[in-house]
Scaffold this active site. Sequence first.
Site, PDB file in Angstrom:
ATOM      1  N   LYS A  84       0.847  -1.205   0.000  1.00 47.25           N
ATOM      2  CA  LYS A  84       0.000   0.000   0.000  1.00 47.25           C
ATOM      3  C   LYS A  84       0.884   1.257   0.000  1.00 47.25           C
ATOM      4  O   LYS A  84       1.983   1.216  -0.533  1.00 47.25           O
ATOM      5  CB  LYS A  84      -0.982  -0.034   1.175  1.00 47.25           C
ATOM      6  N   GLU A 134     -11.127 -10.646  -0.997  1.00 53.01           N
ATOM      7  CA  GLU A 134     -10.789  -9.809   0.153  1.00 53.01           C
ATOM      8  C   GLU A 134     -12.064  -9.190   0.710  1.00 53.01           C
ATOM      9  O   GLU A 134     -12.503  -8.135   0.239  1.00 53.01           O
ATOM     10  CB  GLU A 134      -9.841  -8.683  -0.274  1.00 53.01           C
ATOM     11  N   GLY A 138      -7.372  -4.639   6.891  1.00 50.11           N
ATOM     12  CA  GLY A 138      -6.770  -3.652   7.780  1.00 50.11           C
ATOM     13  C   GLY A 138      -7.460  -3.539   9.124  1.00 50.11           C
ATOM     14  O   GLY A 138      -7.172  -2.625   9.894  1.00 50.11           O
TER      15      GLY A 138
END
Length: 254
Positions: free
Chosen positions: A11, A168, A174
């Site tokens: 990221k 995902e 996260g």
Amino acid sequence: MSKFLIAGNWKMNTNAFEAEKLSGYVAGYLKENPARCEVLMCPPFTSIASVGETVKGSHIKLGAQNCYHEQKGAFTGEISINMLRYIDVTYIIIGHSERRKIFGETDELINKKIKAVLDAELTPVFCIGETIDERNAGKTYEVIEKQITSGLNGIPAEKIAKCVIAYEPVWAIGTGISATPEQAGEAHTNIRSFLKDKYGEEVSAIKLLYGGSMNEKNCRELLSLKDVDGGLIGGASIKGDSFIEIIRSADELS
Ligand code: PGA
């Protein structure tokens, strides 16, 4: 080689110095202890080339987190697939939920990008997944199937067979709360059977990665699932020891 692909999605983390340190650490380990699984690093654009230099001699592959589908021209701020290919990128993440949500990427744009990546003979890591509201409303498979059919619209089966798909669940990304093995296992098995019904046997054999808070602790359970062929790992991929532990676990399971 094993069936597993362990992919790190860094990221918007690491400057060039940090990227070199992290990739050098993992590559150093893998040179001493070669892995049987495929290992992929997707650093920010600014560090891909230097990470490529750093990991030379290891079997780590290079990926990008995004691209634009046009070849060149007046697209300020964008990066073309040829530019990435020139610095030895072989995988490109397409349609990550952060790109969809924060940057407004639509299924149509994602479809153009997947086509362009396949035309350039690189591998798209095509991300799909439902939000928590969609899951709670019982719409998980409706959402996923629409993302798949729109993202792959107009692409012949023999080309789809060259994609990697990453499931995902958005609520797991996260958050530190990964899908349970039951949830991930069910989703992966459903996705694979959907691919088989819609596009045929050849496509159903593609690599299906799980992504969403995979770490060195939960990876064994997730990677042992029949239809999980690897992981797309965010947070734990920018911690060298955690990423190495996930690679080791994949190797132990294969
Ligand atoms: P995470 O991210 O591992 O930090 O949840 C995964 C991803 O977004 O690809």
